[in-house]
Design an enzyme around this catalytic site. Structure first.
Site, PDB file in Angstrom:
ATOM      1  N   TYR A 145      -1.253  -4.249  -2.040  1.00 57.48           N
ATOM      2  CA  TYR A 145      -1.548  -5.054  -3.227  1.00 57.48           C
ATOM      3  C   TYR A 145      -2.663  -4.371  -3.997  1.00 57.48           C
ATOM      4  CZ  TYR A 145      -3.044  -9.047  -6.085  1.00 57.48           C
ATOM      5  OH  TYR A 145      -3.381  -9.877  -7.131  1.00 57.48           O
ATOM      6  N   ASP A 240      -7.284   2.731  -3.106  1.00 60.40           N
ATOM      7  CA  ASP A 240      -7.696   1.398  -3.531  1.00 60.40           C
ATOM      8  C   ASP A 240      -8.513   0.798  -2.386  1.00 60.40           C
ATOM      9  OD1 ASP A 240      -8.087  -1.147  -4.344  1.00 60.40           O
ATOM     10  OD2 ASP A 240      -5.967  -1.637  -4.665  1.00 60.40           O
ATOM     11  N   LYS A 268     -14.506  -6.770  -4.697  1.00 53.49           N
ATOM     12  CA  LYS A 268     -14.911  -7.658  -3.607  1.00 53.49           C
ATOM     13  C   LYS A 268     -16.385  -7.471  -3.190  1.00 53.49           C
ATOM     14  CE  LYS A 268     -10.314  -8.934  -2.380  1.00 53.49           C
ATOM     15  NZ  LYS A 268      -9.102  -8.129  -2.566  1.00 53.49           N
TER      16      LYS A 268
HETATM   17  C1  LIG Z   1      -8.196  -8.026  -3.836  1.00 51.60           C
HETATM   18  C2  LIG Z   1      -7.581  -6.724  -4.106  1.00 51.60           C
HETATM   19  C3  LIG Z   1      -7.320  -6.285  -5.412  1.00 51.60           C
HETATM   20  C4  LIG Z   1      -7.486  -7.171  -6.613  1.00 51.60           C
HETATM   21  O1  LIG Z   1      -8.809  -7.506  -6.847  1.00 51.60           O
HETATM   22  P1  LIG Z   1      -9.131  -8.795  -7.761  1.00 51.60           P
HETATM   23  O2  LIG Z   1     -10.612  -8.794  -7.851  1.00 51.60           O
HETATM   24  O3  LIG Z   1      -8.547  -9.966  -7.026  1.00 51.60           O
HETATM   25  O4  LIG Z   1      -8.481  -8.579  -9.068  1.00 51.60           O
HETATM   26  C5  LIG Z   1      -6.854  -5.003  -5.587  1.00 51.60           C
HETATM   27  N1  LIG Z   1      -6.664  -4.185  -4.537  1.00 51.60           N
HETATM   28  C6  LIG Z   1      -6.908  -4.571  -3.278  1.00 51.60           C
HETATM   29  C7  LIG Z   1      -6.691  -3.607  -2.156  1.00 51.60           C
HETATM   30  C8  LIG Z   1      -7.354  -5.851  -3.017  1.00 51.60           C
HETATM   31  O5  LIG Z   1      -7.546  -6.243  -1.757  1.00 51.60           O
END
Ligand SMILES: *Cc1c(COP(=O)(O)O)cnc(C)c1O
Length: 431
Positions: A145, A240, A268
């Protein structure tokens, strides 16, 4: 007994004016059944709902509260910043401190741009990779994701090397055609897709440890293999690390697996609980970002002073606590082994995946190394387990496909309570 009348009433009210009653879908408990709890406050490892039930929580706002809730140093920094006004839309001192600290902690990052969410970070990173390479396509992995940007809401088409298909109404076929989705942990699939679309792929983006199909680890040599393919084909490798950044080590997953991406996306933890994201990496690529370069990206509230104050106070603590990650590791191993003991005693089939303070219990007798295998787990049993744990005062992520996050707030006493709750919960669902 577990009584949630107030939460239930609030949920009804919320549903009239907020889609699904929540501001982010996974909060709605749809995957596990029941109504979401409305939270009033939290301190350390304990979260309190509107009915005054207390929970030991293993979500930590999906990662950010790695030091536990109500961290004094972060709260004090935010109080100080608030006194000077909430936003200027002009550069501030804190933004330089923040950028310097990020570059120091994550050596592959030479320059960094602050944004307001993980979604914004990944969207910006692939635009930059496209602008830098002059190519259109990006490759992602099934089950990873990367936020809700159109280019990422893509499922694999039929056959592993065909073009992607929209995963959500509203994503155009045109967008989907520029995203290739291949299985995680399968280097051959990457080789095939790359040779089929030779010279067209701008970026490969991956969660170096996946946390959004449950916790799934990269197999030995996998990340190195991706690095080699990207080097050979001049593809921008994007890690990511919105979830793993500052969680698995000071320099995230890249620190523990020893593979350097070209670009990294962060989110995060980086905001200490405030809405912050960032993307950064090699200087030669980052210099393509406006105003130095031609790739446009902007933000009215980017680098917001309150958010920077919280993020800086978070990162400074992570940076100076030498035993932080070994402590989190030890607590998580303790939980893992404790829960495993009770699973073994009952002869229940399971797979436990863990790295550092991320872990997952999957109800399956097979290993879980990709999305296919994660989806094949017993989701009904997970729902029962989730609710049984909640009734016993332990708040797990309300989906099989989300990693547990362990915070420093979980001391030995709380860890013991979680294990005891798991023991009771397993009895309850096994009978
Ligand atoms: C949570 C998450 C996102 C999205 O971040 P948001 O602040 O919710 O937009 C993107 N990549 C990874 C790996 C994530 O865990």
């Amino acid at each position: 007994m577990h009584q949630t009348n107030k939460s239930n009433t609030l949920f009804k009210r919320a549903q009239h004016v907020i889609p699904g009653g929540v501001n982010s879908p996974v909060r709605a408990f749809k995957a596990v059944g029941g109504n979401p709890l409305f939270i009033k406050s939290a301190k350390g490892a304990i979260m309190v709902d509107e009915d005054d039930n207390e929970y030991i929580e293993l979500i930590n706002s999906w990662g950010p509260m790695i030091l536990g809730h109500g961290n004094e140093e972060i709260q004090e920094a935010v109080r100080e910043a608030i006194a000077k006004s909430l936003s200027f839309g002009a550069p501030t001192y804190a933004e330089i401190d923040m950028a310097e600290l990020i570059c120091k902690m994550v050596p592959s990052i030479q320059k960094v741009r602050m944004v307001n969410s993980g979604t914004e970070a990944t969207m910006s990173a692939i635009r930059l990779a496209r602008g830098f390479t002059g190519r259109d396509k990006v490759m992602k992995f099934e089950g990873c994701y990367h936020g809700h940007g159109d280019s990422f809401l893509i499922a694999a088409g039929s056959g592993a090397i065909t073009l992607g298909e929209p995963n959500s109404p509203g994503v155009t076929r045109g967008t989907a055609q520029d995203t290739l989705a291949v299985p995680y942990n399968d280097l051959n699939a990457v080789h095939e897709a790359v040779s089929l679309h030779k010279g067209q792929i701008a970026a490969i983006i991956i969660e170096p440890v996946a946390g959004n199909m449950g916790c799934v680890l990269p197999e030995q040599g996998y990340l190195q293999g991706l690095r080699a393919i990207c080097d050979k084909e001049d593809i921008v490798l994007i890690f990511d690390e919105v979830m793993t950044g500052f969680r698995l080590s000071k320099s995230g997953a890249q620190g523990i697996y020893g593979v350097q991406p070209d670009l990294t996306t962060l989110g995060k933890i980086i905001g200490g609980g405030m809405p912050v994201g960032a993307y950064g990496g090699k200087k030669e690529i980052m210099d393509f970002v406006a105003p130095d370069g031609p790739v446009y990206q902007a933000g009215t509230l980017s680098g917001n002073p309150i958010a920077m104050a919280a993020g800086l106070a978070m990162l400074k603590q992570l940076d100076r606590m030498d035993d932080l990650y070994s402590r989190l590791d030890a607590t998580t191993v303790y939980l893992e082994e404790g829960i495993q003991r009770h699973l073994d005693k009952r002869g229940l089939p399971y797979t436990m995946n863990r790295v550092g303070s991320m872990m997952n219990l999957f109800f399956t007798d097979r290993q879980v190394t990709n999305f296919e295998e994660a989806k094949a787990c017993n989701l009904e049993l997970f729902g029962l387990f989730f609710r049984a744990m909640l009734e016993r005062g332990v708040y797990l992520p309300p989906s099989q496909f989300e990693s547990y996050f362990i915070s420093l707030g979980i001391n030995e006493e709380f860890a013991q309570k979680v294990i005891e709750a798991a023991c009771d919960a397993l009895d309850a669902i096994h009978s």
